[in-house]
Design a protein around this motif. Sequence first.
Motif: not given
Length: 611
Positions: A164-169
């Motif tokens: 899980l990660d919030d970075d769209p890239a």
Amino acid sequence: MALSLIDGLVFAFLVMAMTLVRYDFHTHLVNAPGMFVCSAIALIIFLIGGPLGIYRGRYRRGSTDQFAAIVGTVAVGVGVMWVVEFAFANQLLIPTSVPIAAGAMMIVVKSLENWVRRNLRQRSLTASGASRPTIVVGAGNQGMLALDMIAQDTHNEYVAVGILDDDPAKRHLRYNGTRVLGPIADIATHVDRTGAGVVIIAISDLQPEELSRIASNLESRPVEIKIMPKLSDTKNMRPEPDVHGVTDLRHRGFRDVSLEDLVGRKPISTNIDDIASAINDKVVLVTGAGGSIGSQLCRQVSRFDPARLVMTDRDESGLHATELGLEGSALLTSEDLVLGDLRDPAFIDALVAEVKPDIIFHAAALKHLTFLERFPEQAIRTNVGASLDLLDAALSNDVESFVHISTDKAAGATSVLGRTKFSIERAIASIAADTGRRYMSVRFGNVLGSRGSVLETFVAQVAAGDPVTVTDPEVTRYFMSADEACELVLQAAAIGGPGETLVLDMGEPIKIDDLARRVIALSGRTDAQIVYTGLRPGEKLSEALLSPGEVDSRPKHPLITQVPIAPIDLDLLKGLVAESRDPQVFTRRSQLEARLTGLLDPEPQDTGAGL
């Protein structure tokens, strides 16, 4: 050898297959002897290269290093085929493009093999229940390291099922067969979908509020939260051998959520050289060595090679635990462990005369504010009387340095605890003014994990299923870890001047209500409640580090304020101690407390910066 033979046969087959493809399967156009010669080269290259390194244990199977070795072996095979081709230029063995195509296909086949093996392993571990499905929070360097540690774990305790990660890239990132599933806010959805039983936080600067939010989102789900520490936090990690005698660090770095994580303070650094020069080859006496601060202080002092470290306490179990932590055993036979009560002046005189310390760290004290409001005579006997007797013994035996562990409650004191501590700060200032000795005090606030600390209380209440008690929703306190507190005490001893009180920087104060909610969130208990009990006598809504009129001056260290303190009349203070020892004092507790307050309330004289 078997793996080398299999890969060699695969490469040989690909050479034949690419030759047939090159001629659109018109077999009559193929130079069969030439094709078989090149196929034999492919087989021989792997039969030679495998035992020489690829499959001899030099590389971990499926690792990047092994894959690079395979690519190199394929390249050598292609090169040898070309050499043979040019050597027989007058008769076309196989088209020049075939070795390249076969080599490229071999690399594709090996890549596909690794991918299939990794995914089948993950599926089998998940299906068998042998490994715990795990979601990694964070797709940065920490997250990738966590995935590597999971994949390389020979015990297969965890199996990664998502990131899980919030970075769209990074939304479509895949690593070792594990992909980013979405943002952190959707963690509950992905835990339900994947059946994850473990969440590993792999973000080095995750704020405690975000950690609390993650825990809240996982309420009612049987999910264990682990932390992936930074590499600097694992430098002292002790490697352990597995059943085969192989050292394995793997996921030993995955730790439980600590009290420090809940507070979210950045660690404080000190000047180790200053500390080492102040402690090295000195005889050090630590009082209260069985307590939370005293025991940690002993561990810190021992790092700097003192000539002798003597530890005293009246708590035999505390001394046992301290020796166990220092030595790995606790026989209690060492001459450096001294059992005794500092409220006995004869014991103090004999102890200091025998040890002849260069430095005394005075950590022994009564510290529970509410108790001391009820029993002020006990606070005065221990925090004031024992401290004055220890100071007298230090002077009589020419002790060079004396460091009194004080508290932020001494600043603008409104409690018996704060006033007793502040009275000794002023007593030390008086002695230092008369003698010029480097006797000083150090103030700090709540120490994480110390016996009876608020966070320990919250954890115990949640574990027992009791309501969590908070005095007031707006109350705030300063916090620091025991390691930080003790290291800064040692730093203060190295730089402090005679009579000063050194105030340690603890960052911003923390709302106790926020801490209670974080503990509840991490416990997974949805039924836990917070009960507000109201401030108790002597308690403040918020603590201050400095009293009115004290100036925040940091001439020698950016994290330590050095405050000149007004002296006190030592005879009056000793008279107060004598009164606290009167057998009839129990009927005059309020008068005793009033006398203590009266000794400290008059406006102190300006002592100047020279103290």
